[in-house]
Design a protein around this motif. Structure first.
Motif, PDB file in Angstrom:
ATOM      1  N   GLN A  25       0.870  -1.164   0.000  1.00  0.00           N
ATOM      2  CA  GLN A  25       0.000   0.000   0.000  1.00  0.00           C
ATOM      3  C   GLN A  25       0.914   1.223   0.000  1.00  0.00           C
ATOM      4  O   GLN A  25       1.636   1.422  -0.951  1.00  0.00           O
ATOM      5  CB  GLN A  25      -0.954  -0.071   1.189  1.00  0.00           C
ATOM      6  CG  GLN A  25      -2.033  -1.166   1.046  1.00  0.00           C
ATOM      7  CD  GLN A  25      -1.504  -2.555   1.309  1.00  0.00           C
ATOM      8  OE1 GLN A  25      -0.925  -2.839   2.342  1.00  0.00           O
ATOM      9  NE2 GLN A  25      -1.693  -3.464   0.371  1.00  0.00           N
ATOM     10  N   ARG A 315      -3.151   3.533   3.676  1.00  0.00           N
ATOM     11  CA  ARG A 315      -3.871   2.494   2.926  1.00  0.00           C
ATOM     12  C   ARG A 315      -3.642   2.619   1.432  1.00  0.00           C
ATOM     13  O   ARG A 315      -3.593   1.613   0.715  1.00  0.00           O
ATOM     14  CB  ARG A 315      -5.381   2.597   3.243  1.00  0.00           C
ATOM     15  CG  ARG A 315      -6.264   1.631   2.454  1.00  0.00           C
ATOM     16  CD  ARG A 315      -5.904   0.186   2.714  1.00  0.00           C
ATOM     17  NE  ARG A 315      -6.713  -0.701   1.890  1.00  0.00           N
ATOM     18  CZ  ARG A 315      -6.405  -1.070   0.647  1.00  0.00           C
ATOM     19  NH1 ARG A 315      -5.297  -0.613   0.084  1.00  0.00           N
ATOM     20  NH2 ARG A 315      -7.185  -1.881  -0.028  1.00  0.00           N
ATOM     21  N   SER A 332      -6.588   1.772   7.434  1.00  0.00           N
ATOM     22  CA  SER A 332      -7.466   2.896   7.106  1.00  0.00           C
ATOM     23  C   SER A 332      -7.821   3.685   8.358  1.00  0.00           C
ATOM     24  O   SER A 332      -7.921   4.908   8.313  1.00  0.00           O
ATOM     25  CB  SER A 332      -8.743   2.390   6.437  1.00  0.00           C
ATOM     26  OG  SER A 332      -8.448   1.660   5.267  1.00  0.00           O
ATOM     27  N   TYR A 366      -9.102  -2.012   8.095  1.00  0.00           N
ATOM     28  CA  TYR A 366      -8.446  -2.035   6.792  1.00  0.00           C
ATOM     29  C   TYR A 366      -9.536  -2.125   5.728  1.00  0.00           C
ATOM     30  O   TYR A 366     -10.243  -3.123   5.633  1.00  0.00           O
ATOM     31  CB  TYR A 366      -7.498  -3.230   6.717  1.00  0.00           C
ATOM     32  CG  TYR A 366      -6.633  -3.274   5.478  1.00  0.00           C
ATOM     33  CD1 TYR A 366      -5.305  -2.879   5.512  1.00  0.00           C
ATOM     34  CD2 TYR A 366      -7.148  -3.730   4.263  1.00  0.00           C
ATOM     35  CE1 TYR A 366      -4.514  -2.925   4.381  1.00  0.00           C
ATOM     36  CE2 TYR A 366      -6.363  -3.773   3.124  1.00  0.00           C
ATOM     37  CZ  TYR A 366      -5.043  -3.374   3.188  1.00  0.00           C
ATOM     38  OH  TYR A 366      -4.264  -3.422   2.061  1.00  0.00           O
TER      39      TYR A 366
END
Length: 449
Positions: A25, A315, A332, A366
């Motif tokens: 990510q 993220r 996140s 997430y």
């Protein structure tokens, strides 16, 4: 005190392999240091041309400063799985470059008439050409090369951070920086200037400006650039109805780094009807901001055409396949109490991070996990809990369906623990992982099968 020799050795041992695939990510390249990403779409695939930071050691660059000796290119079809295609150009194989300059700074790449043109700055070996930086070109038949450097740099260009832009009428332009930001037309051969360099003088006059990147959208030309308005670089932009201006400064598209990384450098790309900002930060080298790592986040426009400010995320973008290792540390959302992120190995930060749960009900969220249609039956956690622990996995929030409750055995070493799923829900979901015990537990990754 930084142990430069140890740090360099570890970076070499953890270095990239040709054709290796990185799933990440932000930062999205984690097997080497990367900076100044120039992103391009060629034949429906995204290619990113960054500079390649290394740690300077005695005899290899200026210790404590930026050091770059070559360039790699990375590509992806989905902005999630990235392939390293290896070295494109290296300093000691370019005829005009000083072979031990370690100054292969921010590059760019363009395509025209079946050829790919890779633009890069460096210090010339012949100081009668230029006493500072200049820009050269290497030409290839594929976006991944091989690229053959031209014997001399581009005449009339003095500076760094080349950016190439080809307008809809076919006219090509080159932009670069050296105190100010400059632009000029390129000849059809993409190797020579077709006009005298023009100073784009409508930009801020105070504070360093560099790294120009120009793109066009709906008839508006956006000139974007890093600018030190306060202490470190933020990303700003100006607009015009012409590729060479005059430009009107519009504002900030990304604020200064909250952790103090002095530089930022970027590109902006439209891919499959979505715009993206590629930029860098010093995630893998938090105590030394001359070793940076490239990132990627979505970018949006207001109805007026203004760029909505981009807030950096860990993220990043794209979906993560539930069958791959899900790096929860690129979260996140993270609970404000009891959950934290730490390096797996502080001596080799290329190993990445872990999520540490220090109290019951500490959680991490997430987003964007693709579970697919076919039922998955088990989950595996790479985890560590000296006193043992219990971990819950849920979908779509802390009160969502319970996927699994995993009992982590006692142990000081990392172990992979597999548990059955109690439920399955097809499609793309948010994954929430939480601790259910008082004893600390660390998780490296989660994977479903």
């Amino acid at each position: 005190m930084v142990n430069y020799r140890l740090f360099y050795l570890l970076s070499v041992l953890a270095g990239p392999l040709l054709g290796s695939t990185v799933r990440a990510q932000n930062p999205f390249i984690t097997n080497q240091f990367t900076a100044d990403p120039s992103a391009r779409v060629f034949n429906g695939r995204v290619y990113v041309y960054p500079s390649h930071d290394i740690l300077a050691t005695p005899g290899r660059g200026r210790v404590g400063w930026f050091a770059m000796e070559d360039y790699h290119v990375f590509s992806s079809a989905n902005l999630t799985d990235w392939t390293d295609h290896g070295v494109l150009v290296t300093q000691n194989k370019v005829p005009w470059v000083k072979p031990d300059s370690y100054s292969m700074w921010a590059p760019d790449c363009g395509y025209r008439n079946g050829k790919y043109y890779f633009y890069f700055p460096s210090t010339p070996r012949d100081t009668t050409i230029n006493k500072g930086f200049t820009v050269g070109v290497a030409v290839g038949d594929k976006p991944t090369g091989p690229f053959v450097p031209q014997p001399l740099p581009i005449k009339g260009v003095r500076g760094i951070d080349p950016n190439v832009f080809i307008d809809k009428d076919g006219q090509a332009y080159l932009y670069w920086s050296q105190g100010n930001i400059y632009g000029a037309k390129l000849k059809e051969n993409m190797l020579e200037l077709a006009s005298e360099p023009q100073t784009l003088g409508e930009l801020p006059t105070k504070g360093l400006k560099e790294g120009p990147y120009l793109f066009e959208r709906n008839g508006t030309y956006y000139l974007t650039y890093p600018h030190v308005a306060n202490k470190t670089e933020r990303l700003e932009y100006a607009t015009s109805t012409s590729p060479l201006g005059p430009f009107t400064v519009q504002g900030v598209l990304m604020d200064e780094s909250p952790t103090g990384c002095w530089t930022n450098h970027h590109s902006i790309l439209e891919f499959e009807n979505q715009w993206y900002l590629f930029y860098h930060h010093n995630d893998l080298s938090p105590s030394f901001d001359k070793n940076r790592s490239i990132r990627l986040d979505s970018l949006f426009f207001e109805p007026t055409g203004a760029i909505r400010k981009v807030v950096p995320t860990l993220r990043g973008v794209g979906l993560t396949d539930a069958r791959q290792k899900i790096q929860l540390d690129r979260y996140s959302r993270l609970s404000s109490h009891g959950a934290s992120i730490a390096f797996l190995d502080t001596l080799n930060k290329f190993q990445g991070w872990k999520t540490v749960f220090a109290s019951p009900q500490a959680w991490v969220q997430y987003n964007g996990v693709a579970f697919g249609k076919q039922a998955l039956r088990t989950v595996t956690l790479r985890t560590q809990a000296a006193a043992g622990a219990t971990v819950q996995l849920r979908l779509d929030g802390a009160t969502g369906p319970l996927l699994a409750q995993v009992t982590v055995p006692k142990g000081s070493q990392w172990q992979e623990v597999k548990a059955p799923l109690t439920a399955f829900k097809p499609g793309t979901h948010t994954l929430v992982v939480s601790s259910q015990t008082n004893s600390p537990v660390a998780i490296d990754w989660v994977k479903f099968e």
